[in-house]
Design an enzyme around this catalytic site. Structure first.
Site, short mmCIF file in Angstrom:
data_model
loop_
_atom_site.label_atom_id
_atom_site.label_comp_id
_atom_site.label_asym_id
_atom_site.label_seq_id
_atom_site.Cartn_x
_atom_site.Cartn_y
_atom_site.Cartn_z
CB CYS A 3 -0.67 0.00 0.75
SG CYS A 3 -2.43 -1.11 1.54
CE1 TYR A 30 7.84 -4.63 -10.12
CE2 TYR A 30 6.88 -5.79 -8.08
CZ TYR A 30 6.76 -5.14 -9.68
OH TYR A 30 5.53 -5.56 -9.93
N GLY A 37 -0.31 0.50 -5.17
CA GLY A 37 -1.32 -0.35 -5.14
C GLY A 37 -2.86 0.85 -5.73
CG ASN A 47 2.99 -0.10 3.01
OD1 ASN A 47 4.21 0.97 2.62
ND2 ASN A 47 2.49 -0.93 2.59
N GLY A 48 1.68 -2.31 5.55
CA GLY A 48 2.57 -3.52 5.42
C GLY A 48 1.30 -4.89 6.25
#
Ligand code: SF4
Length: 493
Positions: A24, A269, A50, A129-130
């Site tokens: 995210c 990436y 996302g 986020n996570g």
């Protein structure tokens, strides 16, 4: 979600279920005019993290808190004045989501962040986020003690833990809540006047601080600061909580100090190549990865071609190191989007061809080195190899800019179950034969560490990064997954 709504949602990576999906993106700003417009721009820059849904929460006097949450891309939802007018105020946070937990593949609008909670001392909104690795255990305990969950998201636990805290203000409550949470989190939160940012003790996921005029910005990556012309101040440190307001930025470290274990795959990436991570340009790191790959796995060939777009910087590095010319042997159609959202069976079977096409004139009779960032299931790699051979290439050599992905990620990245990962069930030679290529080589874990600046490679006793998806060594025990029967690597493996 209705079928009509679902039909409006662009697929995250059309026809590309063979990539790890980013987690995210989070963004927040305080002390600016029209915070929502700034948040929308920041989220647009973080869209690669996302694409399933996004949301913005703001606060203004006298309206109080306002929120807008939508399925789909930021550009389709948060660019018109009428939507942005519903979220007024000088402070706001936002979130773009690819579901890593919760109702994966069947997201409900109630799963879309930021989440909001009303407490005795005022409201607060959070964007996460996570992935919380003990979320199921926490949720069970919270529900047993009377909490009523609105969503299926792990992140909602934080709000309920805050509600149960006896802390006197929101930052104190958030601190207490996050101390109970295990796993990876970069959280951006807001009260009526304060913007709060916090990273887990290992700093697995990124979070940076910027300044915009007299205001402050928090973002997953520096590319989201660039788009609004904010100045990059610094990364939030692992285990640090910052509270930004009109009075400035306060910092403290509420957790037991631990050695940083930032996600090494962000360098490979996930992050955008124009972002800065750990003081290093992501683009340059990826070029270094290509150079290391060429040093470790040389091969006689005529051309180095990237699998676009993510393989491009590593392919350039490979070409520079090896002296073999670089060429765009595969061209990506930049306009994949809504056209084929509901593809017919025959179009679906075209799969990767809709997105990638081989530059026939370039590859005919040539020995081609194809550089890609990773191999997950291997389905896309196989198709690309077939396309290149059909176009008349003499040989195909795959060079992969990450070590074999043999373990799932439990820290906010969507990975297939272990048995679906090609590298979990096959040796390198077996994968080469399975893909049907002339050679297949991956960068070593040591080579990857060298490329991110660790001259001596990976320190086995104290690795500086999380590399669990390659090594199987998880820096935080994935408690919920162990409860569900996941088997960690044994000493013998
Ligand atoms: S397991 Fe892999 S993708 Fe997940 S945080 Fe660790 S390095 Fe990143």
């Amino acid at each position: 979600m209705t079928n009509a709504l679902r039909a409006q949602m662009p697929p995250a990576h059309p026809f590309d279920d063979d990539k790890l999906k980013e987690e995210c993106g989070v963004f927040g700003v305080v002390g600016v005019d029209n915070a929502a417009s700034v948040v929308a721009l920041g989220l647009h820059a973080l869209q690669h993290r996302g694409q399933e849904a996004g949301g913005i929460v703001t606060h203004s006097f006298p309206q109080g808190f306002s929120s807008a949450r939508r399925f789909g891309l930021v550009r389709d939802n948060f660019t018109d004045e009428s939507t942005l007018a519903t979220v007024p105020g000088p402070i706001g946070i936002g979130h773009v989501r690819y579901s890593t937990s919760g109702s994966k593949g069947a997201t409900q609008i109630r799963d879309v962040q930021p989440f909001f909670g009303e407490f005795s001392m005022g409201g607060a909104a959070i964007a996460h986020n996570g992935n919380i690795t003990n979320a199921l255990q926490l949720r069970k305990e919270l529900v047993e003690r009377g909490s009523i969950f609105q969503s299926s998201s792990d992140s909602e636990c934080i709000i309920h833990l805050m509600a149960r805290s006896m802390g006197q203000n929101i930052p104190d409550r958030m601190e207490e809540a996050l101390r109970k949470v295990e796993g990876a989190f970069s959280v951006v939160a807001m009260t009526r006047t304060k913007l709060i940012g916090c990273r887990d003790p290992l700093g697995v996921r990124p979070l940076v601080l910027g300044q915009l005029g007299d205001g402050w910005v928090l973002a997953s990556e520096t590319c989201a600061l660039d788009i609004i012309n904010a100045t990059f101040i610094r990364e939030i440190e692992p285990g640090e909580m910052v509270v930004a307001s009109a009075k400035g930025v306060e910092s403290h470290f509420p957790f037991r100090r631990a050695k940083s274990r930032f996600c090494i795959f962000e360098h490979v990436y996930f992050s955008r190549p124009d972002s800065i991570l750990g003081g290093r340009s992501v683009y340059e790191t990826r070029e270094n990865i290509g150079r290391e790959l060429a040093k470790e796995n040389p091969v006689d060939a005529d051309l180095v071609c990237p699998v676009p777009d993510s393989g491009t910087p590593a392919a350039i590095g490979f070409s520079l190191e090896s002296g073999i010319p670089y060429a765009m042997g595969i061209i990506r159609n930049q306009y994949m989007g809504r056209t084929f959202i509901e593809p017919s069976e025959s179009i679906r079977n075209m799969g990767v061809r809709l997105k990638l096409n081989v530059n026939r004139a370039l590859v005919k009779n040539k020995r081609i080195i194809l550089v890609d960032d990773s191999v997950v299931r291997g389905t896309t790699s196989r198709k690309i190899k077939e396309m290149i051979l059909e176009a008349g290439a003499a040989e195909v050599h795959f060079r992969i800019a990450s070590p074999p992905t043999a373990w799932p990620c439990f820290y906010g990245v969507d990975t297939p179950q272990r048995e679906k990962l090609l590298a979990a069930t096959m040796s390198e030679e077996e994968m080469r034969d399975h893909l049907g290529v002339d050679s297949l080589k991956f960068i070593s874990l040591d080579g990857l560490y060298r490329a991110v600046g660790e001259a001596k490679g990976r320190d086995k006793n104290a690795p500086k990064y999380c590399d669990a998806c390659f090594s199987g060594e998880y820096p935080v025990k994935p408690a919920d997954m162990l409860d569900q029967g996941f088997e960690m690597k044994t000493a013998a493996e």
